[in-house]
Design a protein around this motif. Structure first.
Motif, PDB file in Angstrom:
ATOM      1  N   SER A   1       0.829  -1.212   0.000  1.00  0.00           N
ATOM      2  CA  SER A   1       0.000   0.000   0.000  1.00  0.00           C
ATOM      3  C   SER A   1       0.863   1.261   0.000  1.00  0.00           C
ATOM      4  O   SER A   1       0.479   2.276   0.573  1.00  0.00           O
ATOM      5  CB  SER A   1      -0.941   0.004   1.212  1.00  0.00           C
ATOM      6  OG  SER A   1      -0.198  -0.124   2.425  1.00  0.00           O
TER       7      SER A   1
ATOM      8  N   ARG B   1      -0.562   3.101  -4.674  1.00  0.00           N
ATOM      9  CA  ARG B   1      -1.823   3.849  -4.735  1.00  0.00           C
ATOM     10  C   ARG B   1      -1.966   4.549  -6.091  1.00  0.00           C
ATOM     11  O   ARG B   1      -3.057   4.570  -6.671  1.00  0.00           O
ATOM     12  CB  ARG B   1      -1.886   4.856  -3.581  1.00  0.00           C
ATOM     13  CG  ARG B   1      -2.015   4.212  -2.209  1.00  0.00           C
ATOM     14  CD  ARG B   1      -2.503   5.203  -1.175  1.00  0.00           C
ATOM     15  NE  ARG B   1      -1.502   6.219  -0.868  1.00  0.00           N
ATOM     16  CZ  ARG B   1      -0.573   6.090   0.074  1.00  0.00           C
ATOM     17  NH1 ARG B   1      -0.509   4.983   0.804  1.00  0.00           N
ATOM     18  NH2 ARG B   1       0.289   7.059   0.306  1.00  0.00           N
TER      19      ARG B   1
ATOM     20  N   ALA C   1      -8.205   4.445   0.918  1.00  0.00           N
ATOM     21  CA  ALA C   1      -7.020   4.866   0.167  1.00  0.00           C
ATOM     22  C   ALA C   1      -7.001   4.295  -1.244  1.00  0.00           C
ATOM     23  O   ALA C   1      -6.187   4.713  -2.070  1.00  0.00           O
ATOM     24  CB  ALA C   1      -5.749   4.458   0.913  1.00  0.00           C
ATOM     25  N   PHE C   2      -7.900   3.339  -1.495  1.00  0.00           N
ATOM     26  CA  PHE C   2      -7.952   2.689  -2.808  1.00  0.00           C
ATOM     27  C   PHE C   2      -9.388   2.675  -3.330  1.00  0.00           C
ATOM     28  O   PHE C   2     -10.007   1.616  -3.476  1.00  0.00           O
ATOM     29  CB  PHE C   2      -7.415   1.257  -2.716  1.00  0.00           C
ATOM     30  CG  PHE C   2      -5.953   1.164  -2.396  1.00  0.00           C
ATOM     31  CD1 PHE C   2      -5.010   1.228  -3.408  1.00  0.00           C
ATOM     32  CD2 PHE C   2      -5.530   1.026  -1.090  1.00  0.00           C
ATOM     33  CE1 PHE C   2      -3.656   1.142  -3.120  1.00  0.00           C
ATOM     34  CE2 PHE C   2      -4.173   0.940  -0.785  1.00  0.00           C
ATOM     35  CZ  PHE C   2      -3.232   1.002  -1.808  1.00  0.00           C
TER      36      PHE C   2
END
Length: 330
Positions: A121, A126, A150-151
């Motif tokens: 990550s 990202r 975050a995704f």
């Protein structure tokens, strides 16, 4: 298209299996096919539906398997005089049915959506998830500490993934920054990913390679891993690194699609073929439906009509074949 073929196509797509849709788009009498006749050919060579008599079946099956292998659609034109009607963008092939006529058939491969499986990550991961999503890839992220927020482009964010759940032919990046690299690489390496890259220096990867080799991962697979991942464009920022990795994925994907079809045997297109002595068409030996034996030699035919003609006057066709072989050797 018949409802049963639509259902079959839907099920194959849901299972992410490769197949081809076959449709008759034009015909000239007395061809027995009709515009709109359709069939489905699976990657395993299973043929469902009808787009003409048995004399066209082997040709359509062969071209469908080739389309599945290279991912490119093609328009086939089967006619008694294929050389006379050649056109750009059309594959001209001989019509061997006794009924004659001309039929044009559109072969459209249906392939699973390209998968992008990301381990880690980091900021580069990202960015790569965003780029992959924008390019139509189905993105999945594997990291126990990853935050789904975050995704937003990822279809799934998983804490871990079982080896038998790795998507077939996925494009994989391992970027766990040394924490879980070994387990991630081992999980995917045995499943022949279309691309496997690792964000690591060659020096850091060297002991991982030795361990993977000791665990049974083949040298060929290890040699195919991109380390460090990405094309050498002098990338430094996470955005530049992500761009270099996606560029390398695209490069390898296009190179594989353009590879000679002889390399497509894993897609189950039988490599051994024979030439029909009557019409000159290529016939797959494995599973051939129309065969004959003369003087201890086996001959293979595209259809029952060619076999009947051959048996009625085999000396004539064998004489023509010998003359042709002599010219080729000369």
């Amino acid at each position: 298209m018949r409802s049963d073929l639509l259902t079959l196509a839907s099920n194959l797509a849901a299972r992410e299996e490769r197949f081809a849709l076959i449709t008759v788009v034009r015909r000239e009498p007395p061809s027995s096919a009709r515009v709109g006749d359709a069939a489905v050919v699976t990657e395993k060579g299973e043929y469902h539906g009808w787009v003409g008599g048995g004399c066209t079946r082997s040709t359509v099956l062969r071209e469908a398997l080739r389309a599945i292998a290279d991912g490119e659609p093609r328009l086939l034109s089967l006619s008694p005089e294929p050389d006379e009607g050649r056109r750009a963008g059309v594959v001209a092939l001989p019509m061997t049915c006794d009924s004659g006529g001309t039929v044009e058939i559109y072969v459209e491969p249906v392939l699973p959506v390209a998968r992008l499986l990301l381990f880690g990550s980091s900021p580069a991961v990202r960015v790569l998830a965003r780029i992959g999503h924008a390019m139509g890839y189905r993105v999945e992220v594997v990291d126990p500490d990853a935050d789904k927020a975050a995704f937003p482009e990822a279809e799934r964010v998983l804490p871990s993934i079982a080896a038998d759940a790795v998507p077939r032919g996925a494009h994989v990046l391992v970027a766990t920054m040394g924490e879980r690299d070994l387990d991630a690489i081992e999980a995917v390496a045995r499943h022949a990913p279309a691309y496997l890259g690792v964000i690591a220096s060659r020096k850091r990867f060297a002991p991982l390679r030795d361990t993977l080799l000791a665990r049974g991962v083949s040298r060929e697979t290890l040699d195919g891993i991109a380390v460090p991942a990405g094309l050498d464009i002098g990338a430094r920022t996470p955005e530049e690194i992500a761009v270099s990795i996606m560029a390398q994925i695209v490069e390898r994907r296009r190179r594989a699609a353009a590879a000679p079809r002889a390399e497509a045997t894993p897609l189950r297109e039988p490599a051994q073929e024979a030439v029909d002595p009557v019409c000159g068409m290529s016939v797959k030996v494995a599973g051939a439906r129309h065969t004959a034996e003369v003087r201890g030699l086996a001959y293979y035919f595209c259809c029952a009509g060619c076999r009947t003609k051959f048996l009625a006057d085999s000396a004539r066709y064998l004489s023509v074949k010998l003359q042709a072989d002599g010219r080729n050797q000369g």
